[in-house]
Each structure stands twice: as structure tokens, then as C-alpha cells.
Design an enzyme around this catalytic site. Structure first.
Site, PDB file in Angstrom:
ATOM      1  N   ARG A  77       0.545  -1.187   0.327  1.00 48.05           N
ATOM      2  CA  ARG A  77       0.504   0.246   0.009  1.00 48.05           C
ATOM      3  C   ARG A  77       0.904   0.904   0.272  1.00 48.05           C
ATOM      4  NH1 ARG A  77      -3.563  -0.240   4.638  1.00 48.05           N
ATOM      5  NH2 ARG A  77      -4.770  -1.790   2.888  1.00 48.05           N
ATOM      6  N   ARG A 146      -1.742   6.798   9.643  1.00 51.43           N
ATOM      7  CA  ARG A 146      -2.142   6.219   8.198  1.00 51.43           C
ATOM      8  C   ARG A 146      -2.101   7.051   7.151  1.00 51.43           C
ATOM      9  NH1 ARG A 146      -4.696   0.487   8.593  1.00 51.43           N
ATOM     10  NH2 ARG A 146      -2.973  -0.548  10.343  1.00 51.43           N
ATOM     11  N   LYS A 208      -3.768   1.292  15.249  1.00 48.73           N
ATOM     12  CA  LYS A 208      -3.634   2.018  14.001  1.00 48.73           C
ATOM     13  C   LYS A 208      -4.267   2.745  13.971  1.00 48.73           C
ATOM     14  CE  LYS A 208      -7.980  -0.073  11.837  1.00 48.73           C
ATOM     15  NZ  LYS A 208      -8.372  -0.900  10.740  1.00 48.73           N
ATOM     16  N   LYS A 210      -6.317   7.204  11.933  1.00 49.34           N
ATOM     17  CA  LYS A 210      -6.127   7.543  11.099  1.00 49.34           C
ATOM     18  C   LYS A 210      -6.292   8.454  11.347  1.00 49.34           C
ATOM     19  CE  LYS A 210      -7.826   3.244   8.981  1.00 49.34           C
ATOM     20  NZ  LYS A 210      -9.271   2.660   7.896  1.00 49.34           N
ATOM     21  N   CYS A 430     -15.292  -3.720   0.025  1.00 53.91           N
ATOM     22  CA  CYS A 430     -13.905  -3.895  -0.007  1.00 53.91           C
ATOM     23  C   CYS A 430     -13.220  -5.286  -0.287  1.00 53.91           C
ATOM     24  CB  CYS A 430     -13.153  -4.270   1.975  1.00 53.91           C
ATOM     25  SG  CYS A 430     -14.181  -5.926   2.422  1.00 53.91           S
ATOM     26  N   CYS A 436      -7.969 -10.907   0.913  1.00 49.86           N
ATOM     27  CA  CYS A 436      -7.774 -10.625   2.660  1.00 49.86           C
ATOM     28  C   CYS A 436      -7.560 -12.014   3.941  1.00 49.86           C
ATOM     29  CB  CYS A 436      -8.798  -9.874   3.229  1.00 49.86           C
ATOM     30  SG  CYS A 436      -8.927  -9.004   4.453  1.00 49.86           S
ATOM     31  N   CYS A 475     -16.069  -8.786   6.418  1.00 47.44           N
ATOM     32  CA  CYS A 475     -15.815  -9.051   7.847  1.00 47.44           C
ATOM     33  C   CYS A 475     -15.883  -7.176   8.174  1.00 47.44           C
ATOM     34  CB  CYS A 475     -14.148  -9.857   8.338  1.00 47.44           C
ATOM     35  SG  CYS A 475     -12.962  -7.611   8.344  1.00 47.44           S
ATOM     36  N   CYS A 479     -13.682  -2.053   6.998  1.00 48.22           N
ATOM     37  CA  CYS A 479     -12.187  -1.363   5.436  1.00 48.22           C
ATOM     38  C   CYS A 479     -14.001  -0.430   4.623  1.00 48.22           C
ATOM     39  CB  CYS A 479     -11.713  -2.073   4.947  1.00 48.22           C
ATOM     40  SG  CYS A 479     -10.999  -2.810   6.155  1.00 48.22           S
TER      41      CYS A 479
END
Length: 566
Positions: A77, A146, A208, A210, A430, A436, A475, A479
Site C-alpha cells: 500500500r 496512516r 492504527k 487515521k 472492500c 484478505c 468482515c 474497511c
């Protein structure tokens, strides 16, 4: 940060602490060609460098039967603050996709590209090719800030341009300082003496992080889904006065664990432009110091704020900043969607936003999108802009080039004025299967088919041109931000989804679980009477998410609460 017993924390904390600032055993594992995989520890550290180890799950059972290891591959990414890409960089990234990856470019919901299908032997070469294009993958994943999302088009006004510059400054300010990336991927000089991470420390963040920056009235970045957000506030002359600061958003949850939940960010305060970097840093360091490092499922900023309270969190940020923040200013959002087609800017130049289904840029049959955009990059003098809704904008186009670009696209089967339904243009999914590791159900490969059947219901009820925000993930990690879909699908098992309804069209209200663990037949049976009722009963300008609440299909007392109750 105080000394702690690392053995009492999540194992990831010791791994980060002992990694020598994200080096670990990555170099050693890359040189081992006996296997296509890397060790578990290296796999976790690799995320900080912008890559995930995956395998092709479509082939997993057959390879196991043949006593072969899984078909290991890597997702890479990029870091592209605000989604900016020059034509020269586009051509380089296209070459990389065709040479080292699976021949496609995937636009993510964080306004960047990711590659799929890179094998270990090519991983370092691919990273070096990305660097040669003057882009990188630093901190695109991992327990750090990120890629910073920003309103997609800085050429719509001088305000947009100024705000976009702030997104880049925030990204650069919060980058990790370790030299590990240059050493491992770019064969840089090994420098470890006096190395430190002044913002992150040697264990980085608990999870993470964002950030997004929005320019009202468009919420195309889904500002409230982010840990930290900045909403631009302008005066009557369109000049930037500062930003409303939002904190505590996050989409992830775990099925069957009510202690995990999606959450909308709170509007905490207003800051002046000269306070932006300080606010960003101190929100991050407060989360660094107070986030839960024992339980990763409880480690996002949203839980820190719910545990301590918004007033406490604001006070701590102000204490570190050394001054008080002002109260939030008035603002208004109208939608969280993109504006498609040709749009003129304030400087006489043009911008074309193309719908990219689920963000996958590829050649498929007569629609040769990847080839078309490669040709456009060869003649375009402006930039490409990626959107947080997984679309692409050919930006800053001279008026004399507009018709040539349109003709190039159409020659490759890409019609800028394609007659797509408003429902499809408002959809997002996603990646999910086959790459994934977390996916429980299909998403990118299935949503287009399901949308075709929902479109038929919309058409039958005279709603073909009515937009309903639809989001699907394989899931519950969220995302594609499914909990902000007026209709949301979250994978529960192969072919089974939880159906959510009632989010706000402006991205300012969460949806609510409506039906659990249902397949396509039941999904369509549930949606058909709802869509028909919406067509009959809606008020002028009423959105589907608002109607399902007003009509009593979703409980108005729980829809939109920050504590999402599955």
C-alpha cells in the site's frame, strides 16, 4: 512514557519494543527463498513498511491437498496524502502493477493505491520501483498514523488548495523517523546511533490511527469515521479561519463481542491554522500514552475517549499544547459522495471524476479502464486524484485537452457520461476474498452482482435515479465503512451477511443492525418491501436512511448512537 512490564501487555507491544525501530528480522526473512512466506514477527513489522503478507485463498484447499505451502503473496500500500499522483507517477505505478503485481491497481478508501499478488522475491524490487517514482509506502499500515485523507479536489477553490496543503503537512509531521525503511528497502546506510521516535516512542501507537480533512459542504472523506479529523471553517470571503477538530471515530468491531463497536467522532473544539500540527501531534501522543496496550481490541482512540471522557481528553490535549482551544464553529455537510463527470474549477481548468467500481482499475472485456488511464497519463498535463470513495479524478485539465481525454476514454470503452444508476455510483466494497486473511465472505467480487438485483427493485419502484449509500465488507473490521451505509452489508460467513440500515446520507449517523446472518434470497426479500415503501411514503428530499427511521423500521433511539449495538 513510563516503564512497564511488557509481558503483561499484548505480545505486539514487546515485538515493537524489541524490533530496533521496526527492523526486526525482516532483512533476514527476505533473503530466505526456501519459503514464500516470512516469519510471524516480520509479518507484523512489515505492516509499518506498508505491506501485508497474504495468500490466495482460492487456491488454499487445493495446495493443501497437494501438500504445498499456501500461495503466499504480498499486498503493498502506498502513502499518498490526499491521493495525489502525477501523470509520470501514474505511468510508473501502472508499469509496476503489470510487472510485479497482478496487473491491476486497487484504489483504497484512504485515497491511495495498493498492489496485490507481489511475491516475496520481488518485494524489495517493487519497493525500490515505487521509491523511484518519488512515492513511498512508509506508515501506510501499522500502529502509526496512516495515509491522510483530504477533500479530493484542491482546484475547486483557493480554500481547497490551502486545506490540501495542510493534509500534506500533517502527514509529514507524523511520519515515523526510523531509518529502517531506507536501510531495508533502499539499501541505505545503517544508522542506529541516537535513533529515536520523538512522537511515537519505541512501541509506537497501541493500534492504527487515521486522519481526514474535510471541506464543507462535502464530506467525501467520511470525516466522522476517523480517529482525528479537521473540518475546514471559512469566512464569508472563502478564506480559511481554522478547523473544527473531531476525535474518536472508528469503524472496526468483532462479531459477537459487544464491547467492540463502530463509533462516530465527536466534534471536540476549533483550532487556528497555526495550532493544527500541535493539535495533531498531541492527540496522537495522548493516545500513545493512554491507549490500551493490553487488549488490542480495545486499543483504538474511540475506546480511550469513551473510557476517560471527551472533556478529559480535550483537557489533556490542551495541557500538552500549552493553550486552550476555542469552541467548535457552525458548519454543514450535504453528502459523503463524489461528484461525477466534468466539473470546471475556479481557474478555467477542468476536472473529470470517473466511477471505478469498488476501486479496481483493470481491463475487463470492452471496458479497458487501465489501458485508457495509461493513455490519458501520456497526454495529460495535470494530475490524477484518488477519492476516499475509491474513484479517480483526472484533475487540472486544460480546456483544450478535455475533448481529447474524453475521446481517449471512449475509444477504450470508458464513457465519462455512462448511464449508471445512482445506487451503483453510491456503492463501495472492500477487497475481501481471495486475498484478505480476515474476510468471512465475498465483497468486491460479489457486490456488483447483488447491486444488479437491487437495481431491478429500484427500477420497478421508479427510483433508478435516486442515490442510496450502499457499503459492503467481507468482515466486521469495516474497511469500506459499512456502518455509514444507508444499506450496509457485513460478512458473517460464506454467502451470509448482517444487514444494517439507517445511516445518514451525509455520513453523520451510524446505521443499525436490521437482520443477521442472511443470504441473498432473504436480503432481497427484506429490501424489496422497504424500497417500495420508501418510494410510496417518502417526503420531499427525504433520504432512505432517514425514512427507515421515520417509518419505524429502525429504532430512532439507538440509530446513530456512538455505542453501536449489534
Amino acid at each position: 512514557m513510563t516503564d512497564v512490564d511488557l509481558d503483561k501487555l499484548d505480545p505486539a507491544e514487546k515485538l515493537k519494543h524489541d524490533s530496533n525501530y521496526l527492523r526486526g528480522d525482516i532483512e533476514r526473512d527476505l533473503d530466505d527463498y526456501v519459503t514464500g512466506a516470512i516469519s510471524e514477527g516480520s509479518s507484523k513489522l512489515l505492516k509499518f513498511h506498508g505491506s501485508y503478507m497474504q495468500d490466495n485463498r482460492d487456491l488454499r484447499a487445493e495446495r493443501h491437498k497437494q501438500k504445498l505451502e499456501p500461495a503466499y503473496q504480498f499486498m503493498i500500500r502506498l502513502r499518498m496524502p490526499g491521493g495525489v499522483c502525477t501523470p509520470r507517477q501514474w505511468l510508473a505505478l501502472d508499469d509496476i502493477a503489470r510487472t510485479y503485481a497482478n496487473g491491476t491497481l486497487r484504489i483504497t478508501t484512504r485515497q491511495t493505491f495498493q498492489y496485490h499478488g507481489v511475491i516475496k522475491r520481488d518485494l524489495k524490487t517493487t519497493m525500490q520501483a515505487i521509491n523511484a517514482s518519488l512515492l513511498d509506502t512508509i506508515a501506510a499500515c501499522g500502529d502509526v498514523n496512516r495515509n491522510v485523507n483530504c477533500a479530493a479536489n484542491p482546484y475547486l477553490s483557493s480554500l481547497h488548495a490551502e486545506v490540501h496543503e495542510w493534509s500534506k503537512r500533517i502527514s509529514e509531521h507524523l511520519l515515523p523517523r526510523t531509518n529502517a525503511y531506507r536501510e531495508i528497502w533502499l539499501d541505505g546506510e545503517k544508522i542506529t546511533e541516537d535513533e529515536s521516535e520523538p512522537i511515537y516512542g519505541d512501541r509506537y501507537l497501541p493500534r492504527k490511527f487515521k486522519i481526514a480533512v474535510a471541506v464543507p459542504p462535502t464530506n467525501d472523506v467520511d470525516i466522522f469515521a476517523n480517529d482525528l479529523g479537521f473540518i475546514a471553517i471559512a469566512n464569508e470571503d472563502g478564506e480559511l479561519e481554522g478547523f473544527n477538530v473531531t476525535v474518536g471515530g472508528g469503524m472496526g468491531m468483532t462479531h459477537g463481542e459487544p464491547a467492540t463497536y463502530p463509533r462516530l467522532a465527536d466534534v471536540m473544539a476549533f483550532c487556528r491554522p497555526d495550532q493544527v500540527l500541535g493539535v495533531a501531534e498531541h492527540v496522537v501522543t495522548t493516545q500513545r500514552d493512554y491507549g490500551d496496550r493490553a487488549n488490542r481490541k480495545h486499543a483504538r482512540l474511540k475506546y480511550t475517549i469513551d473510557d476517560h471522557g471527551l472533556d478529559w481528553f480535550r483537557g489533556e490535549v490542551e495541557r500538552r499544547l500549552g493553550e486552550s482551544l476555542a469552541e467548535p464553529r457552525e458548519y454543514e455537510f450535504e453528502s459523503n459522495s463524489d461528484r461525477y463527470g466534468w466539473v470546471d474549477g475556479t481557474d478555467g481548468r477542468w476536472h473529470l471524476t470517473l466511477f471505478v467500481e469498488n476501486g479496481r482499475i483493470r481491463d475487463s472485456g470492452e471496458r479497458r479502464l487501465m489501458s485508457a488511464l495509461r493513455e490519458v497519463a501520456g497526454l495529460h498535463g495535470g494530475e490524477f486524484r484518488l477519492t476516499a470513495n475509491q474513484n479517480v479524478m483526472i484533475a487540472n485539465v486544460d480546456a483544450g485537452q478535455r475533448e481529447r481525454i474524453t475521446a481517449t476514454l471512449r475509444r477504450n470503452g470508458v464513457d465519462p457520461e455512462a448511464d449508471l444508476t445512482a445506487l451503483r455510483r453510491s456503492s463501495m466494497a472492500c477487497v475481501a476474498l481471495p486475498t484478505c486473511a480476515l474476510a468471512m465472505a465475498e465483497s468486491e467480487r460479489y457486490l456488483p452482482e447483488l447491486l444488479g438485483k437491487i437495481e431491478a427493485i429500484m427500477q420497478a419502484n421508479g427510483l433508478r435515479d435516486d442515490a442510496i449509500v450502499v457499503r459492503m465488507t467481507g468482515c466486521p473490521n469495516g474497511c469500506a465503512r459499512p456502518y455509514l451505509g444507508e444499506i450496509g452489508f457485513v460478512g458473517k460467513a460464506p454467502g451470509k451477511y448482517n444487514l444494517y440500515l439507517g445511516a445518514g446520507f451525509r455520513g453523520d449517523r451510524l446505521n443499525k443492525l436490521y437482520r443477521e446472518n442472511i443470504g441473498e434470497e432473504t436480503i432481497l426479500a427484506e429490501l424489496e418491501p422497504l424500497i417500495a415503501g420508501y418510494a410510496r411514503e417518502r417526503e420531499d428530499g427525504e433520504r432512505f436512511g432517514d425514512w427507515v427511521i421515520r417509518a419505524g423500521h429502525v429504532n430512532a433511539t439507538t440509530a446513530g448512537r456512538n455505542f453501536h449495538e449489534p
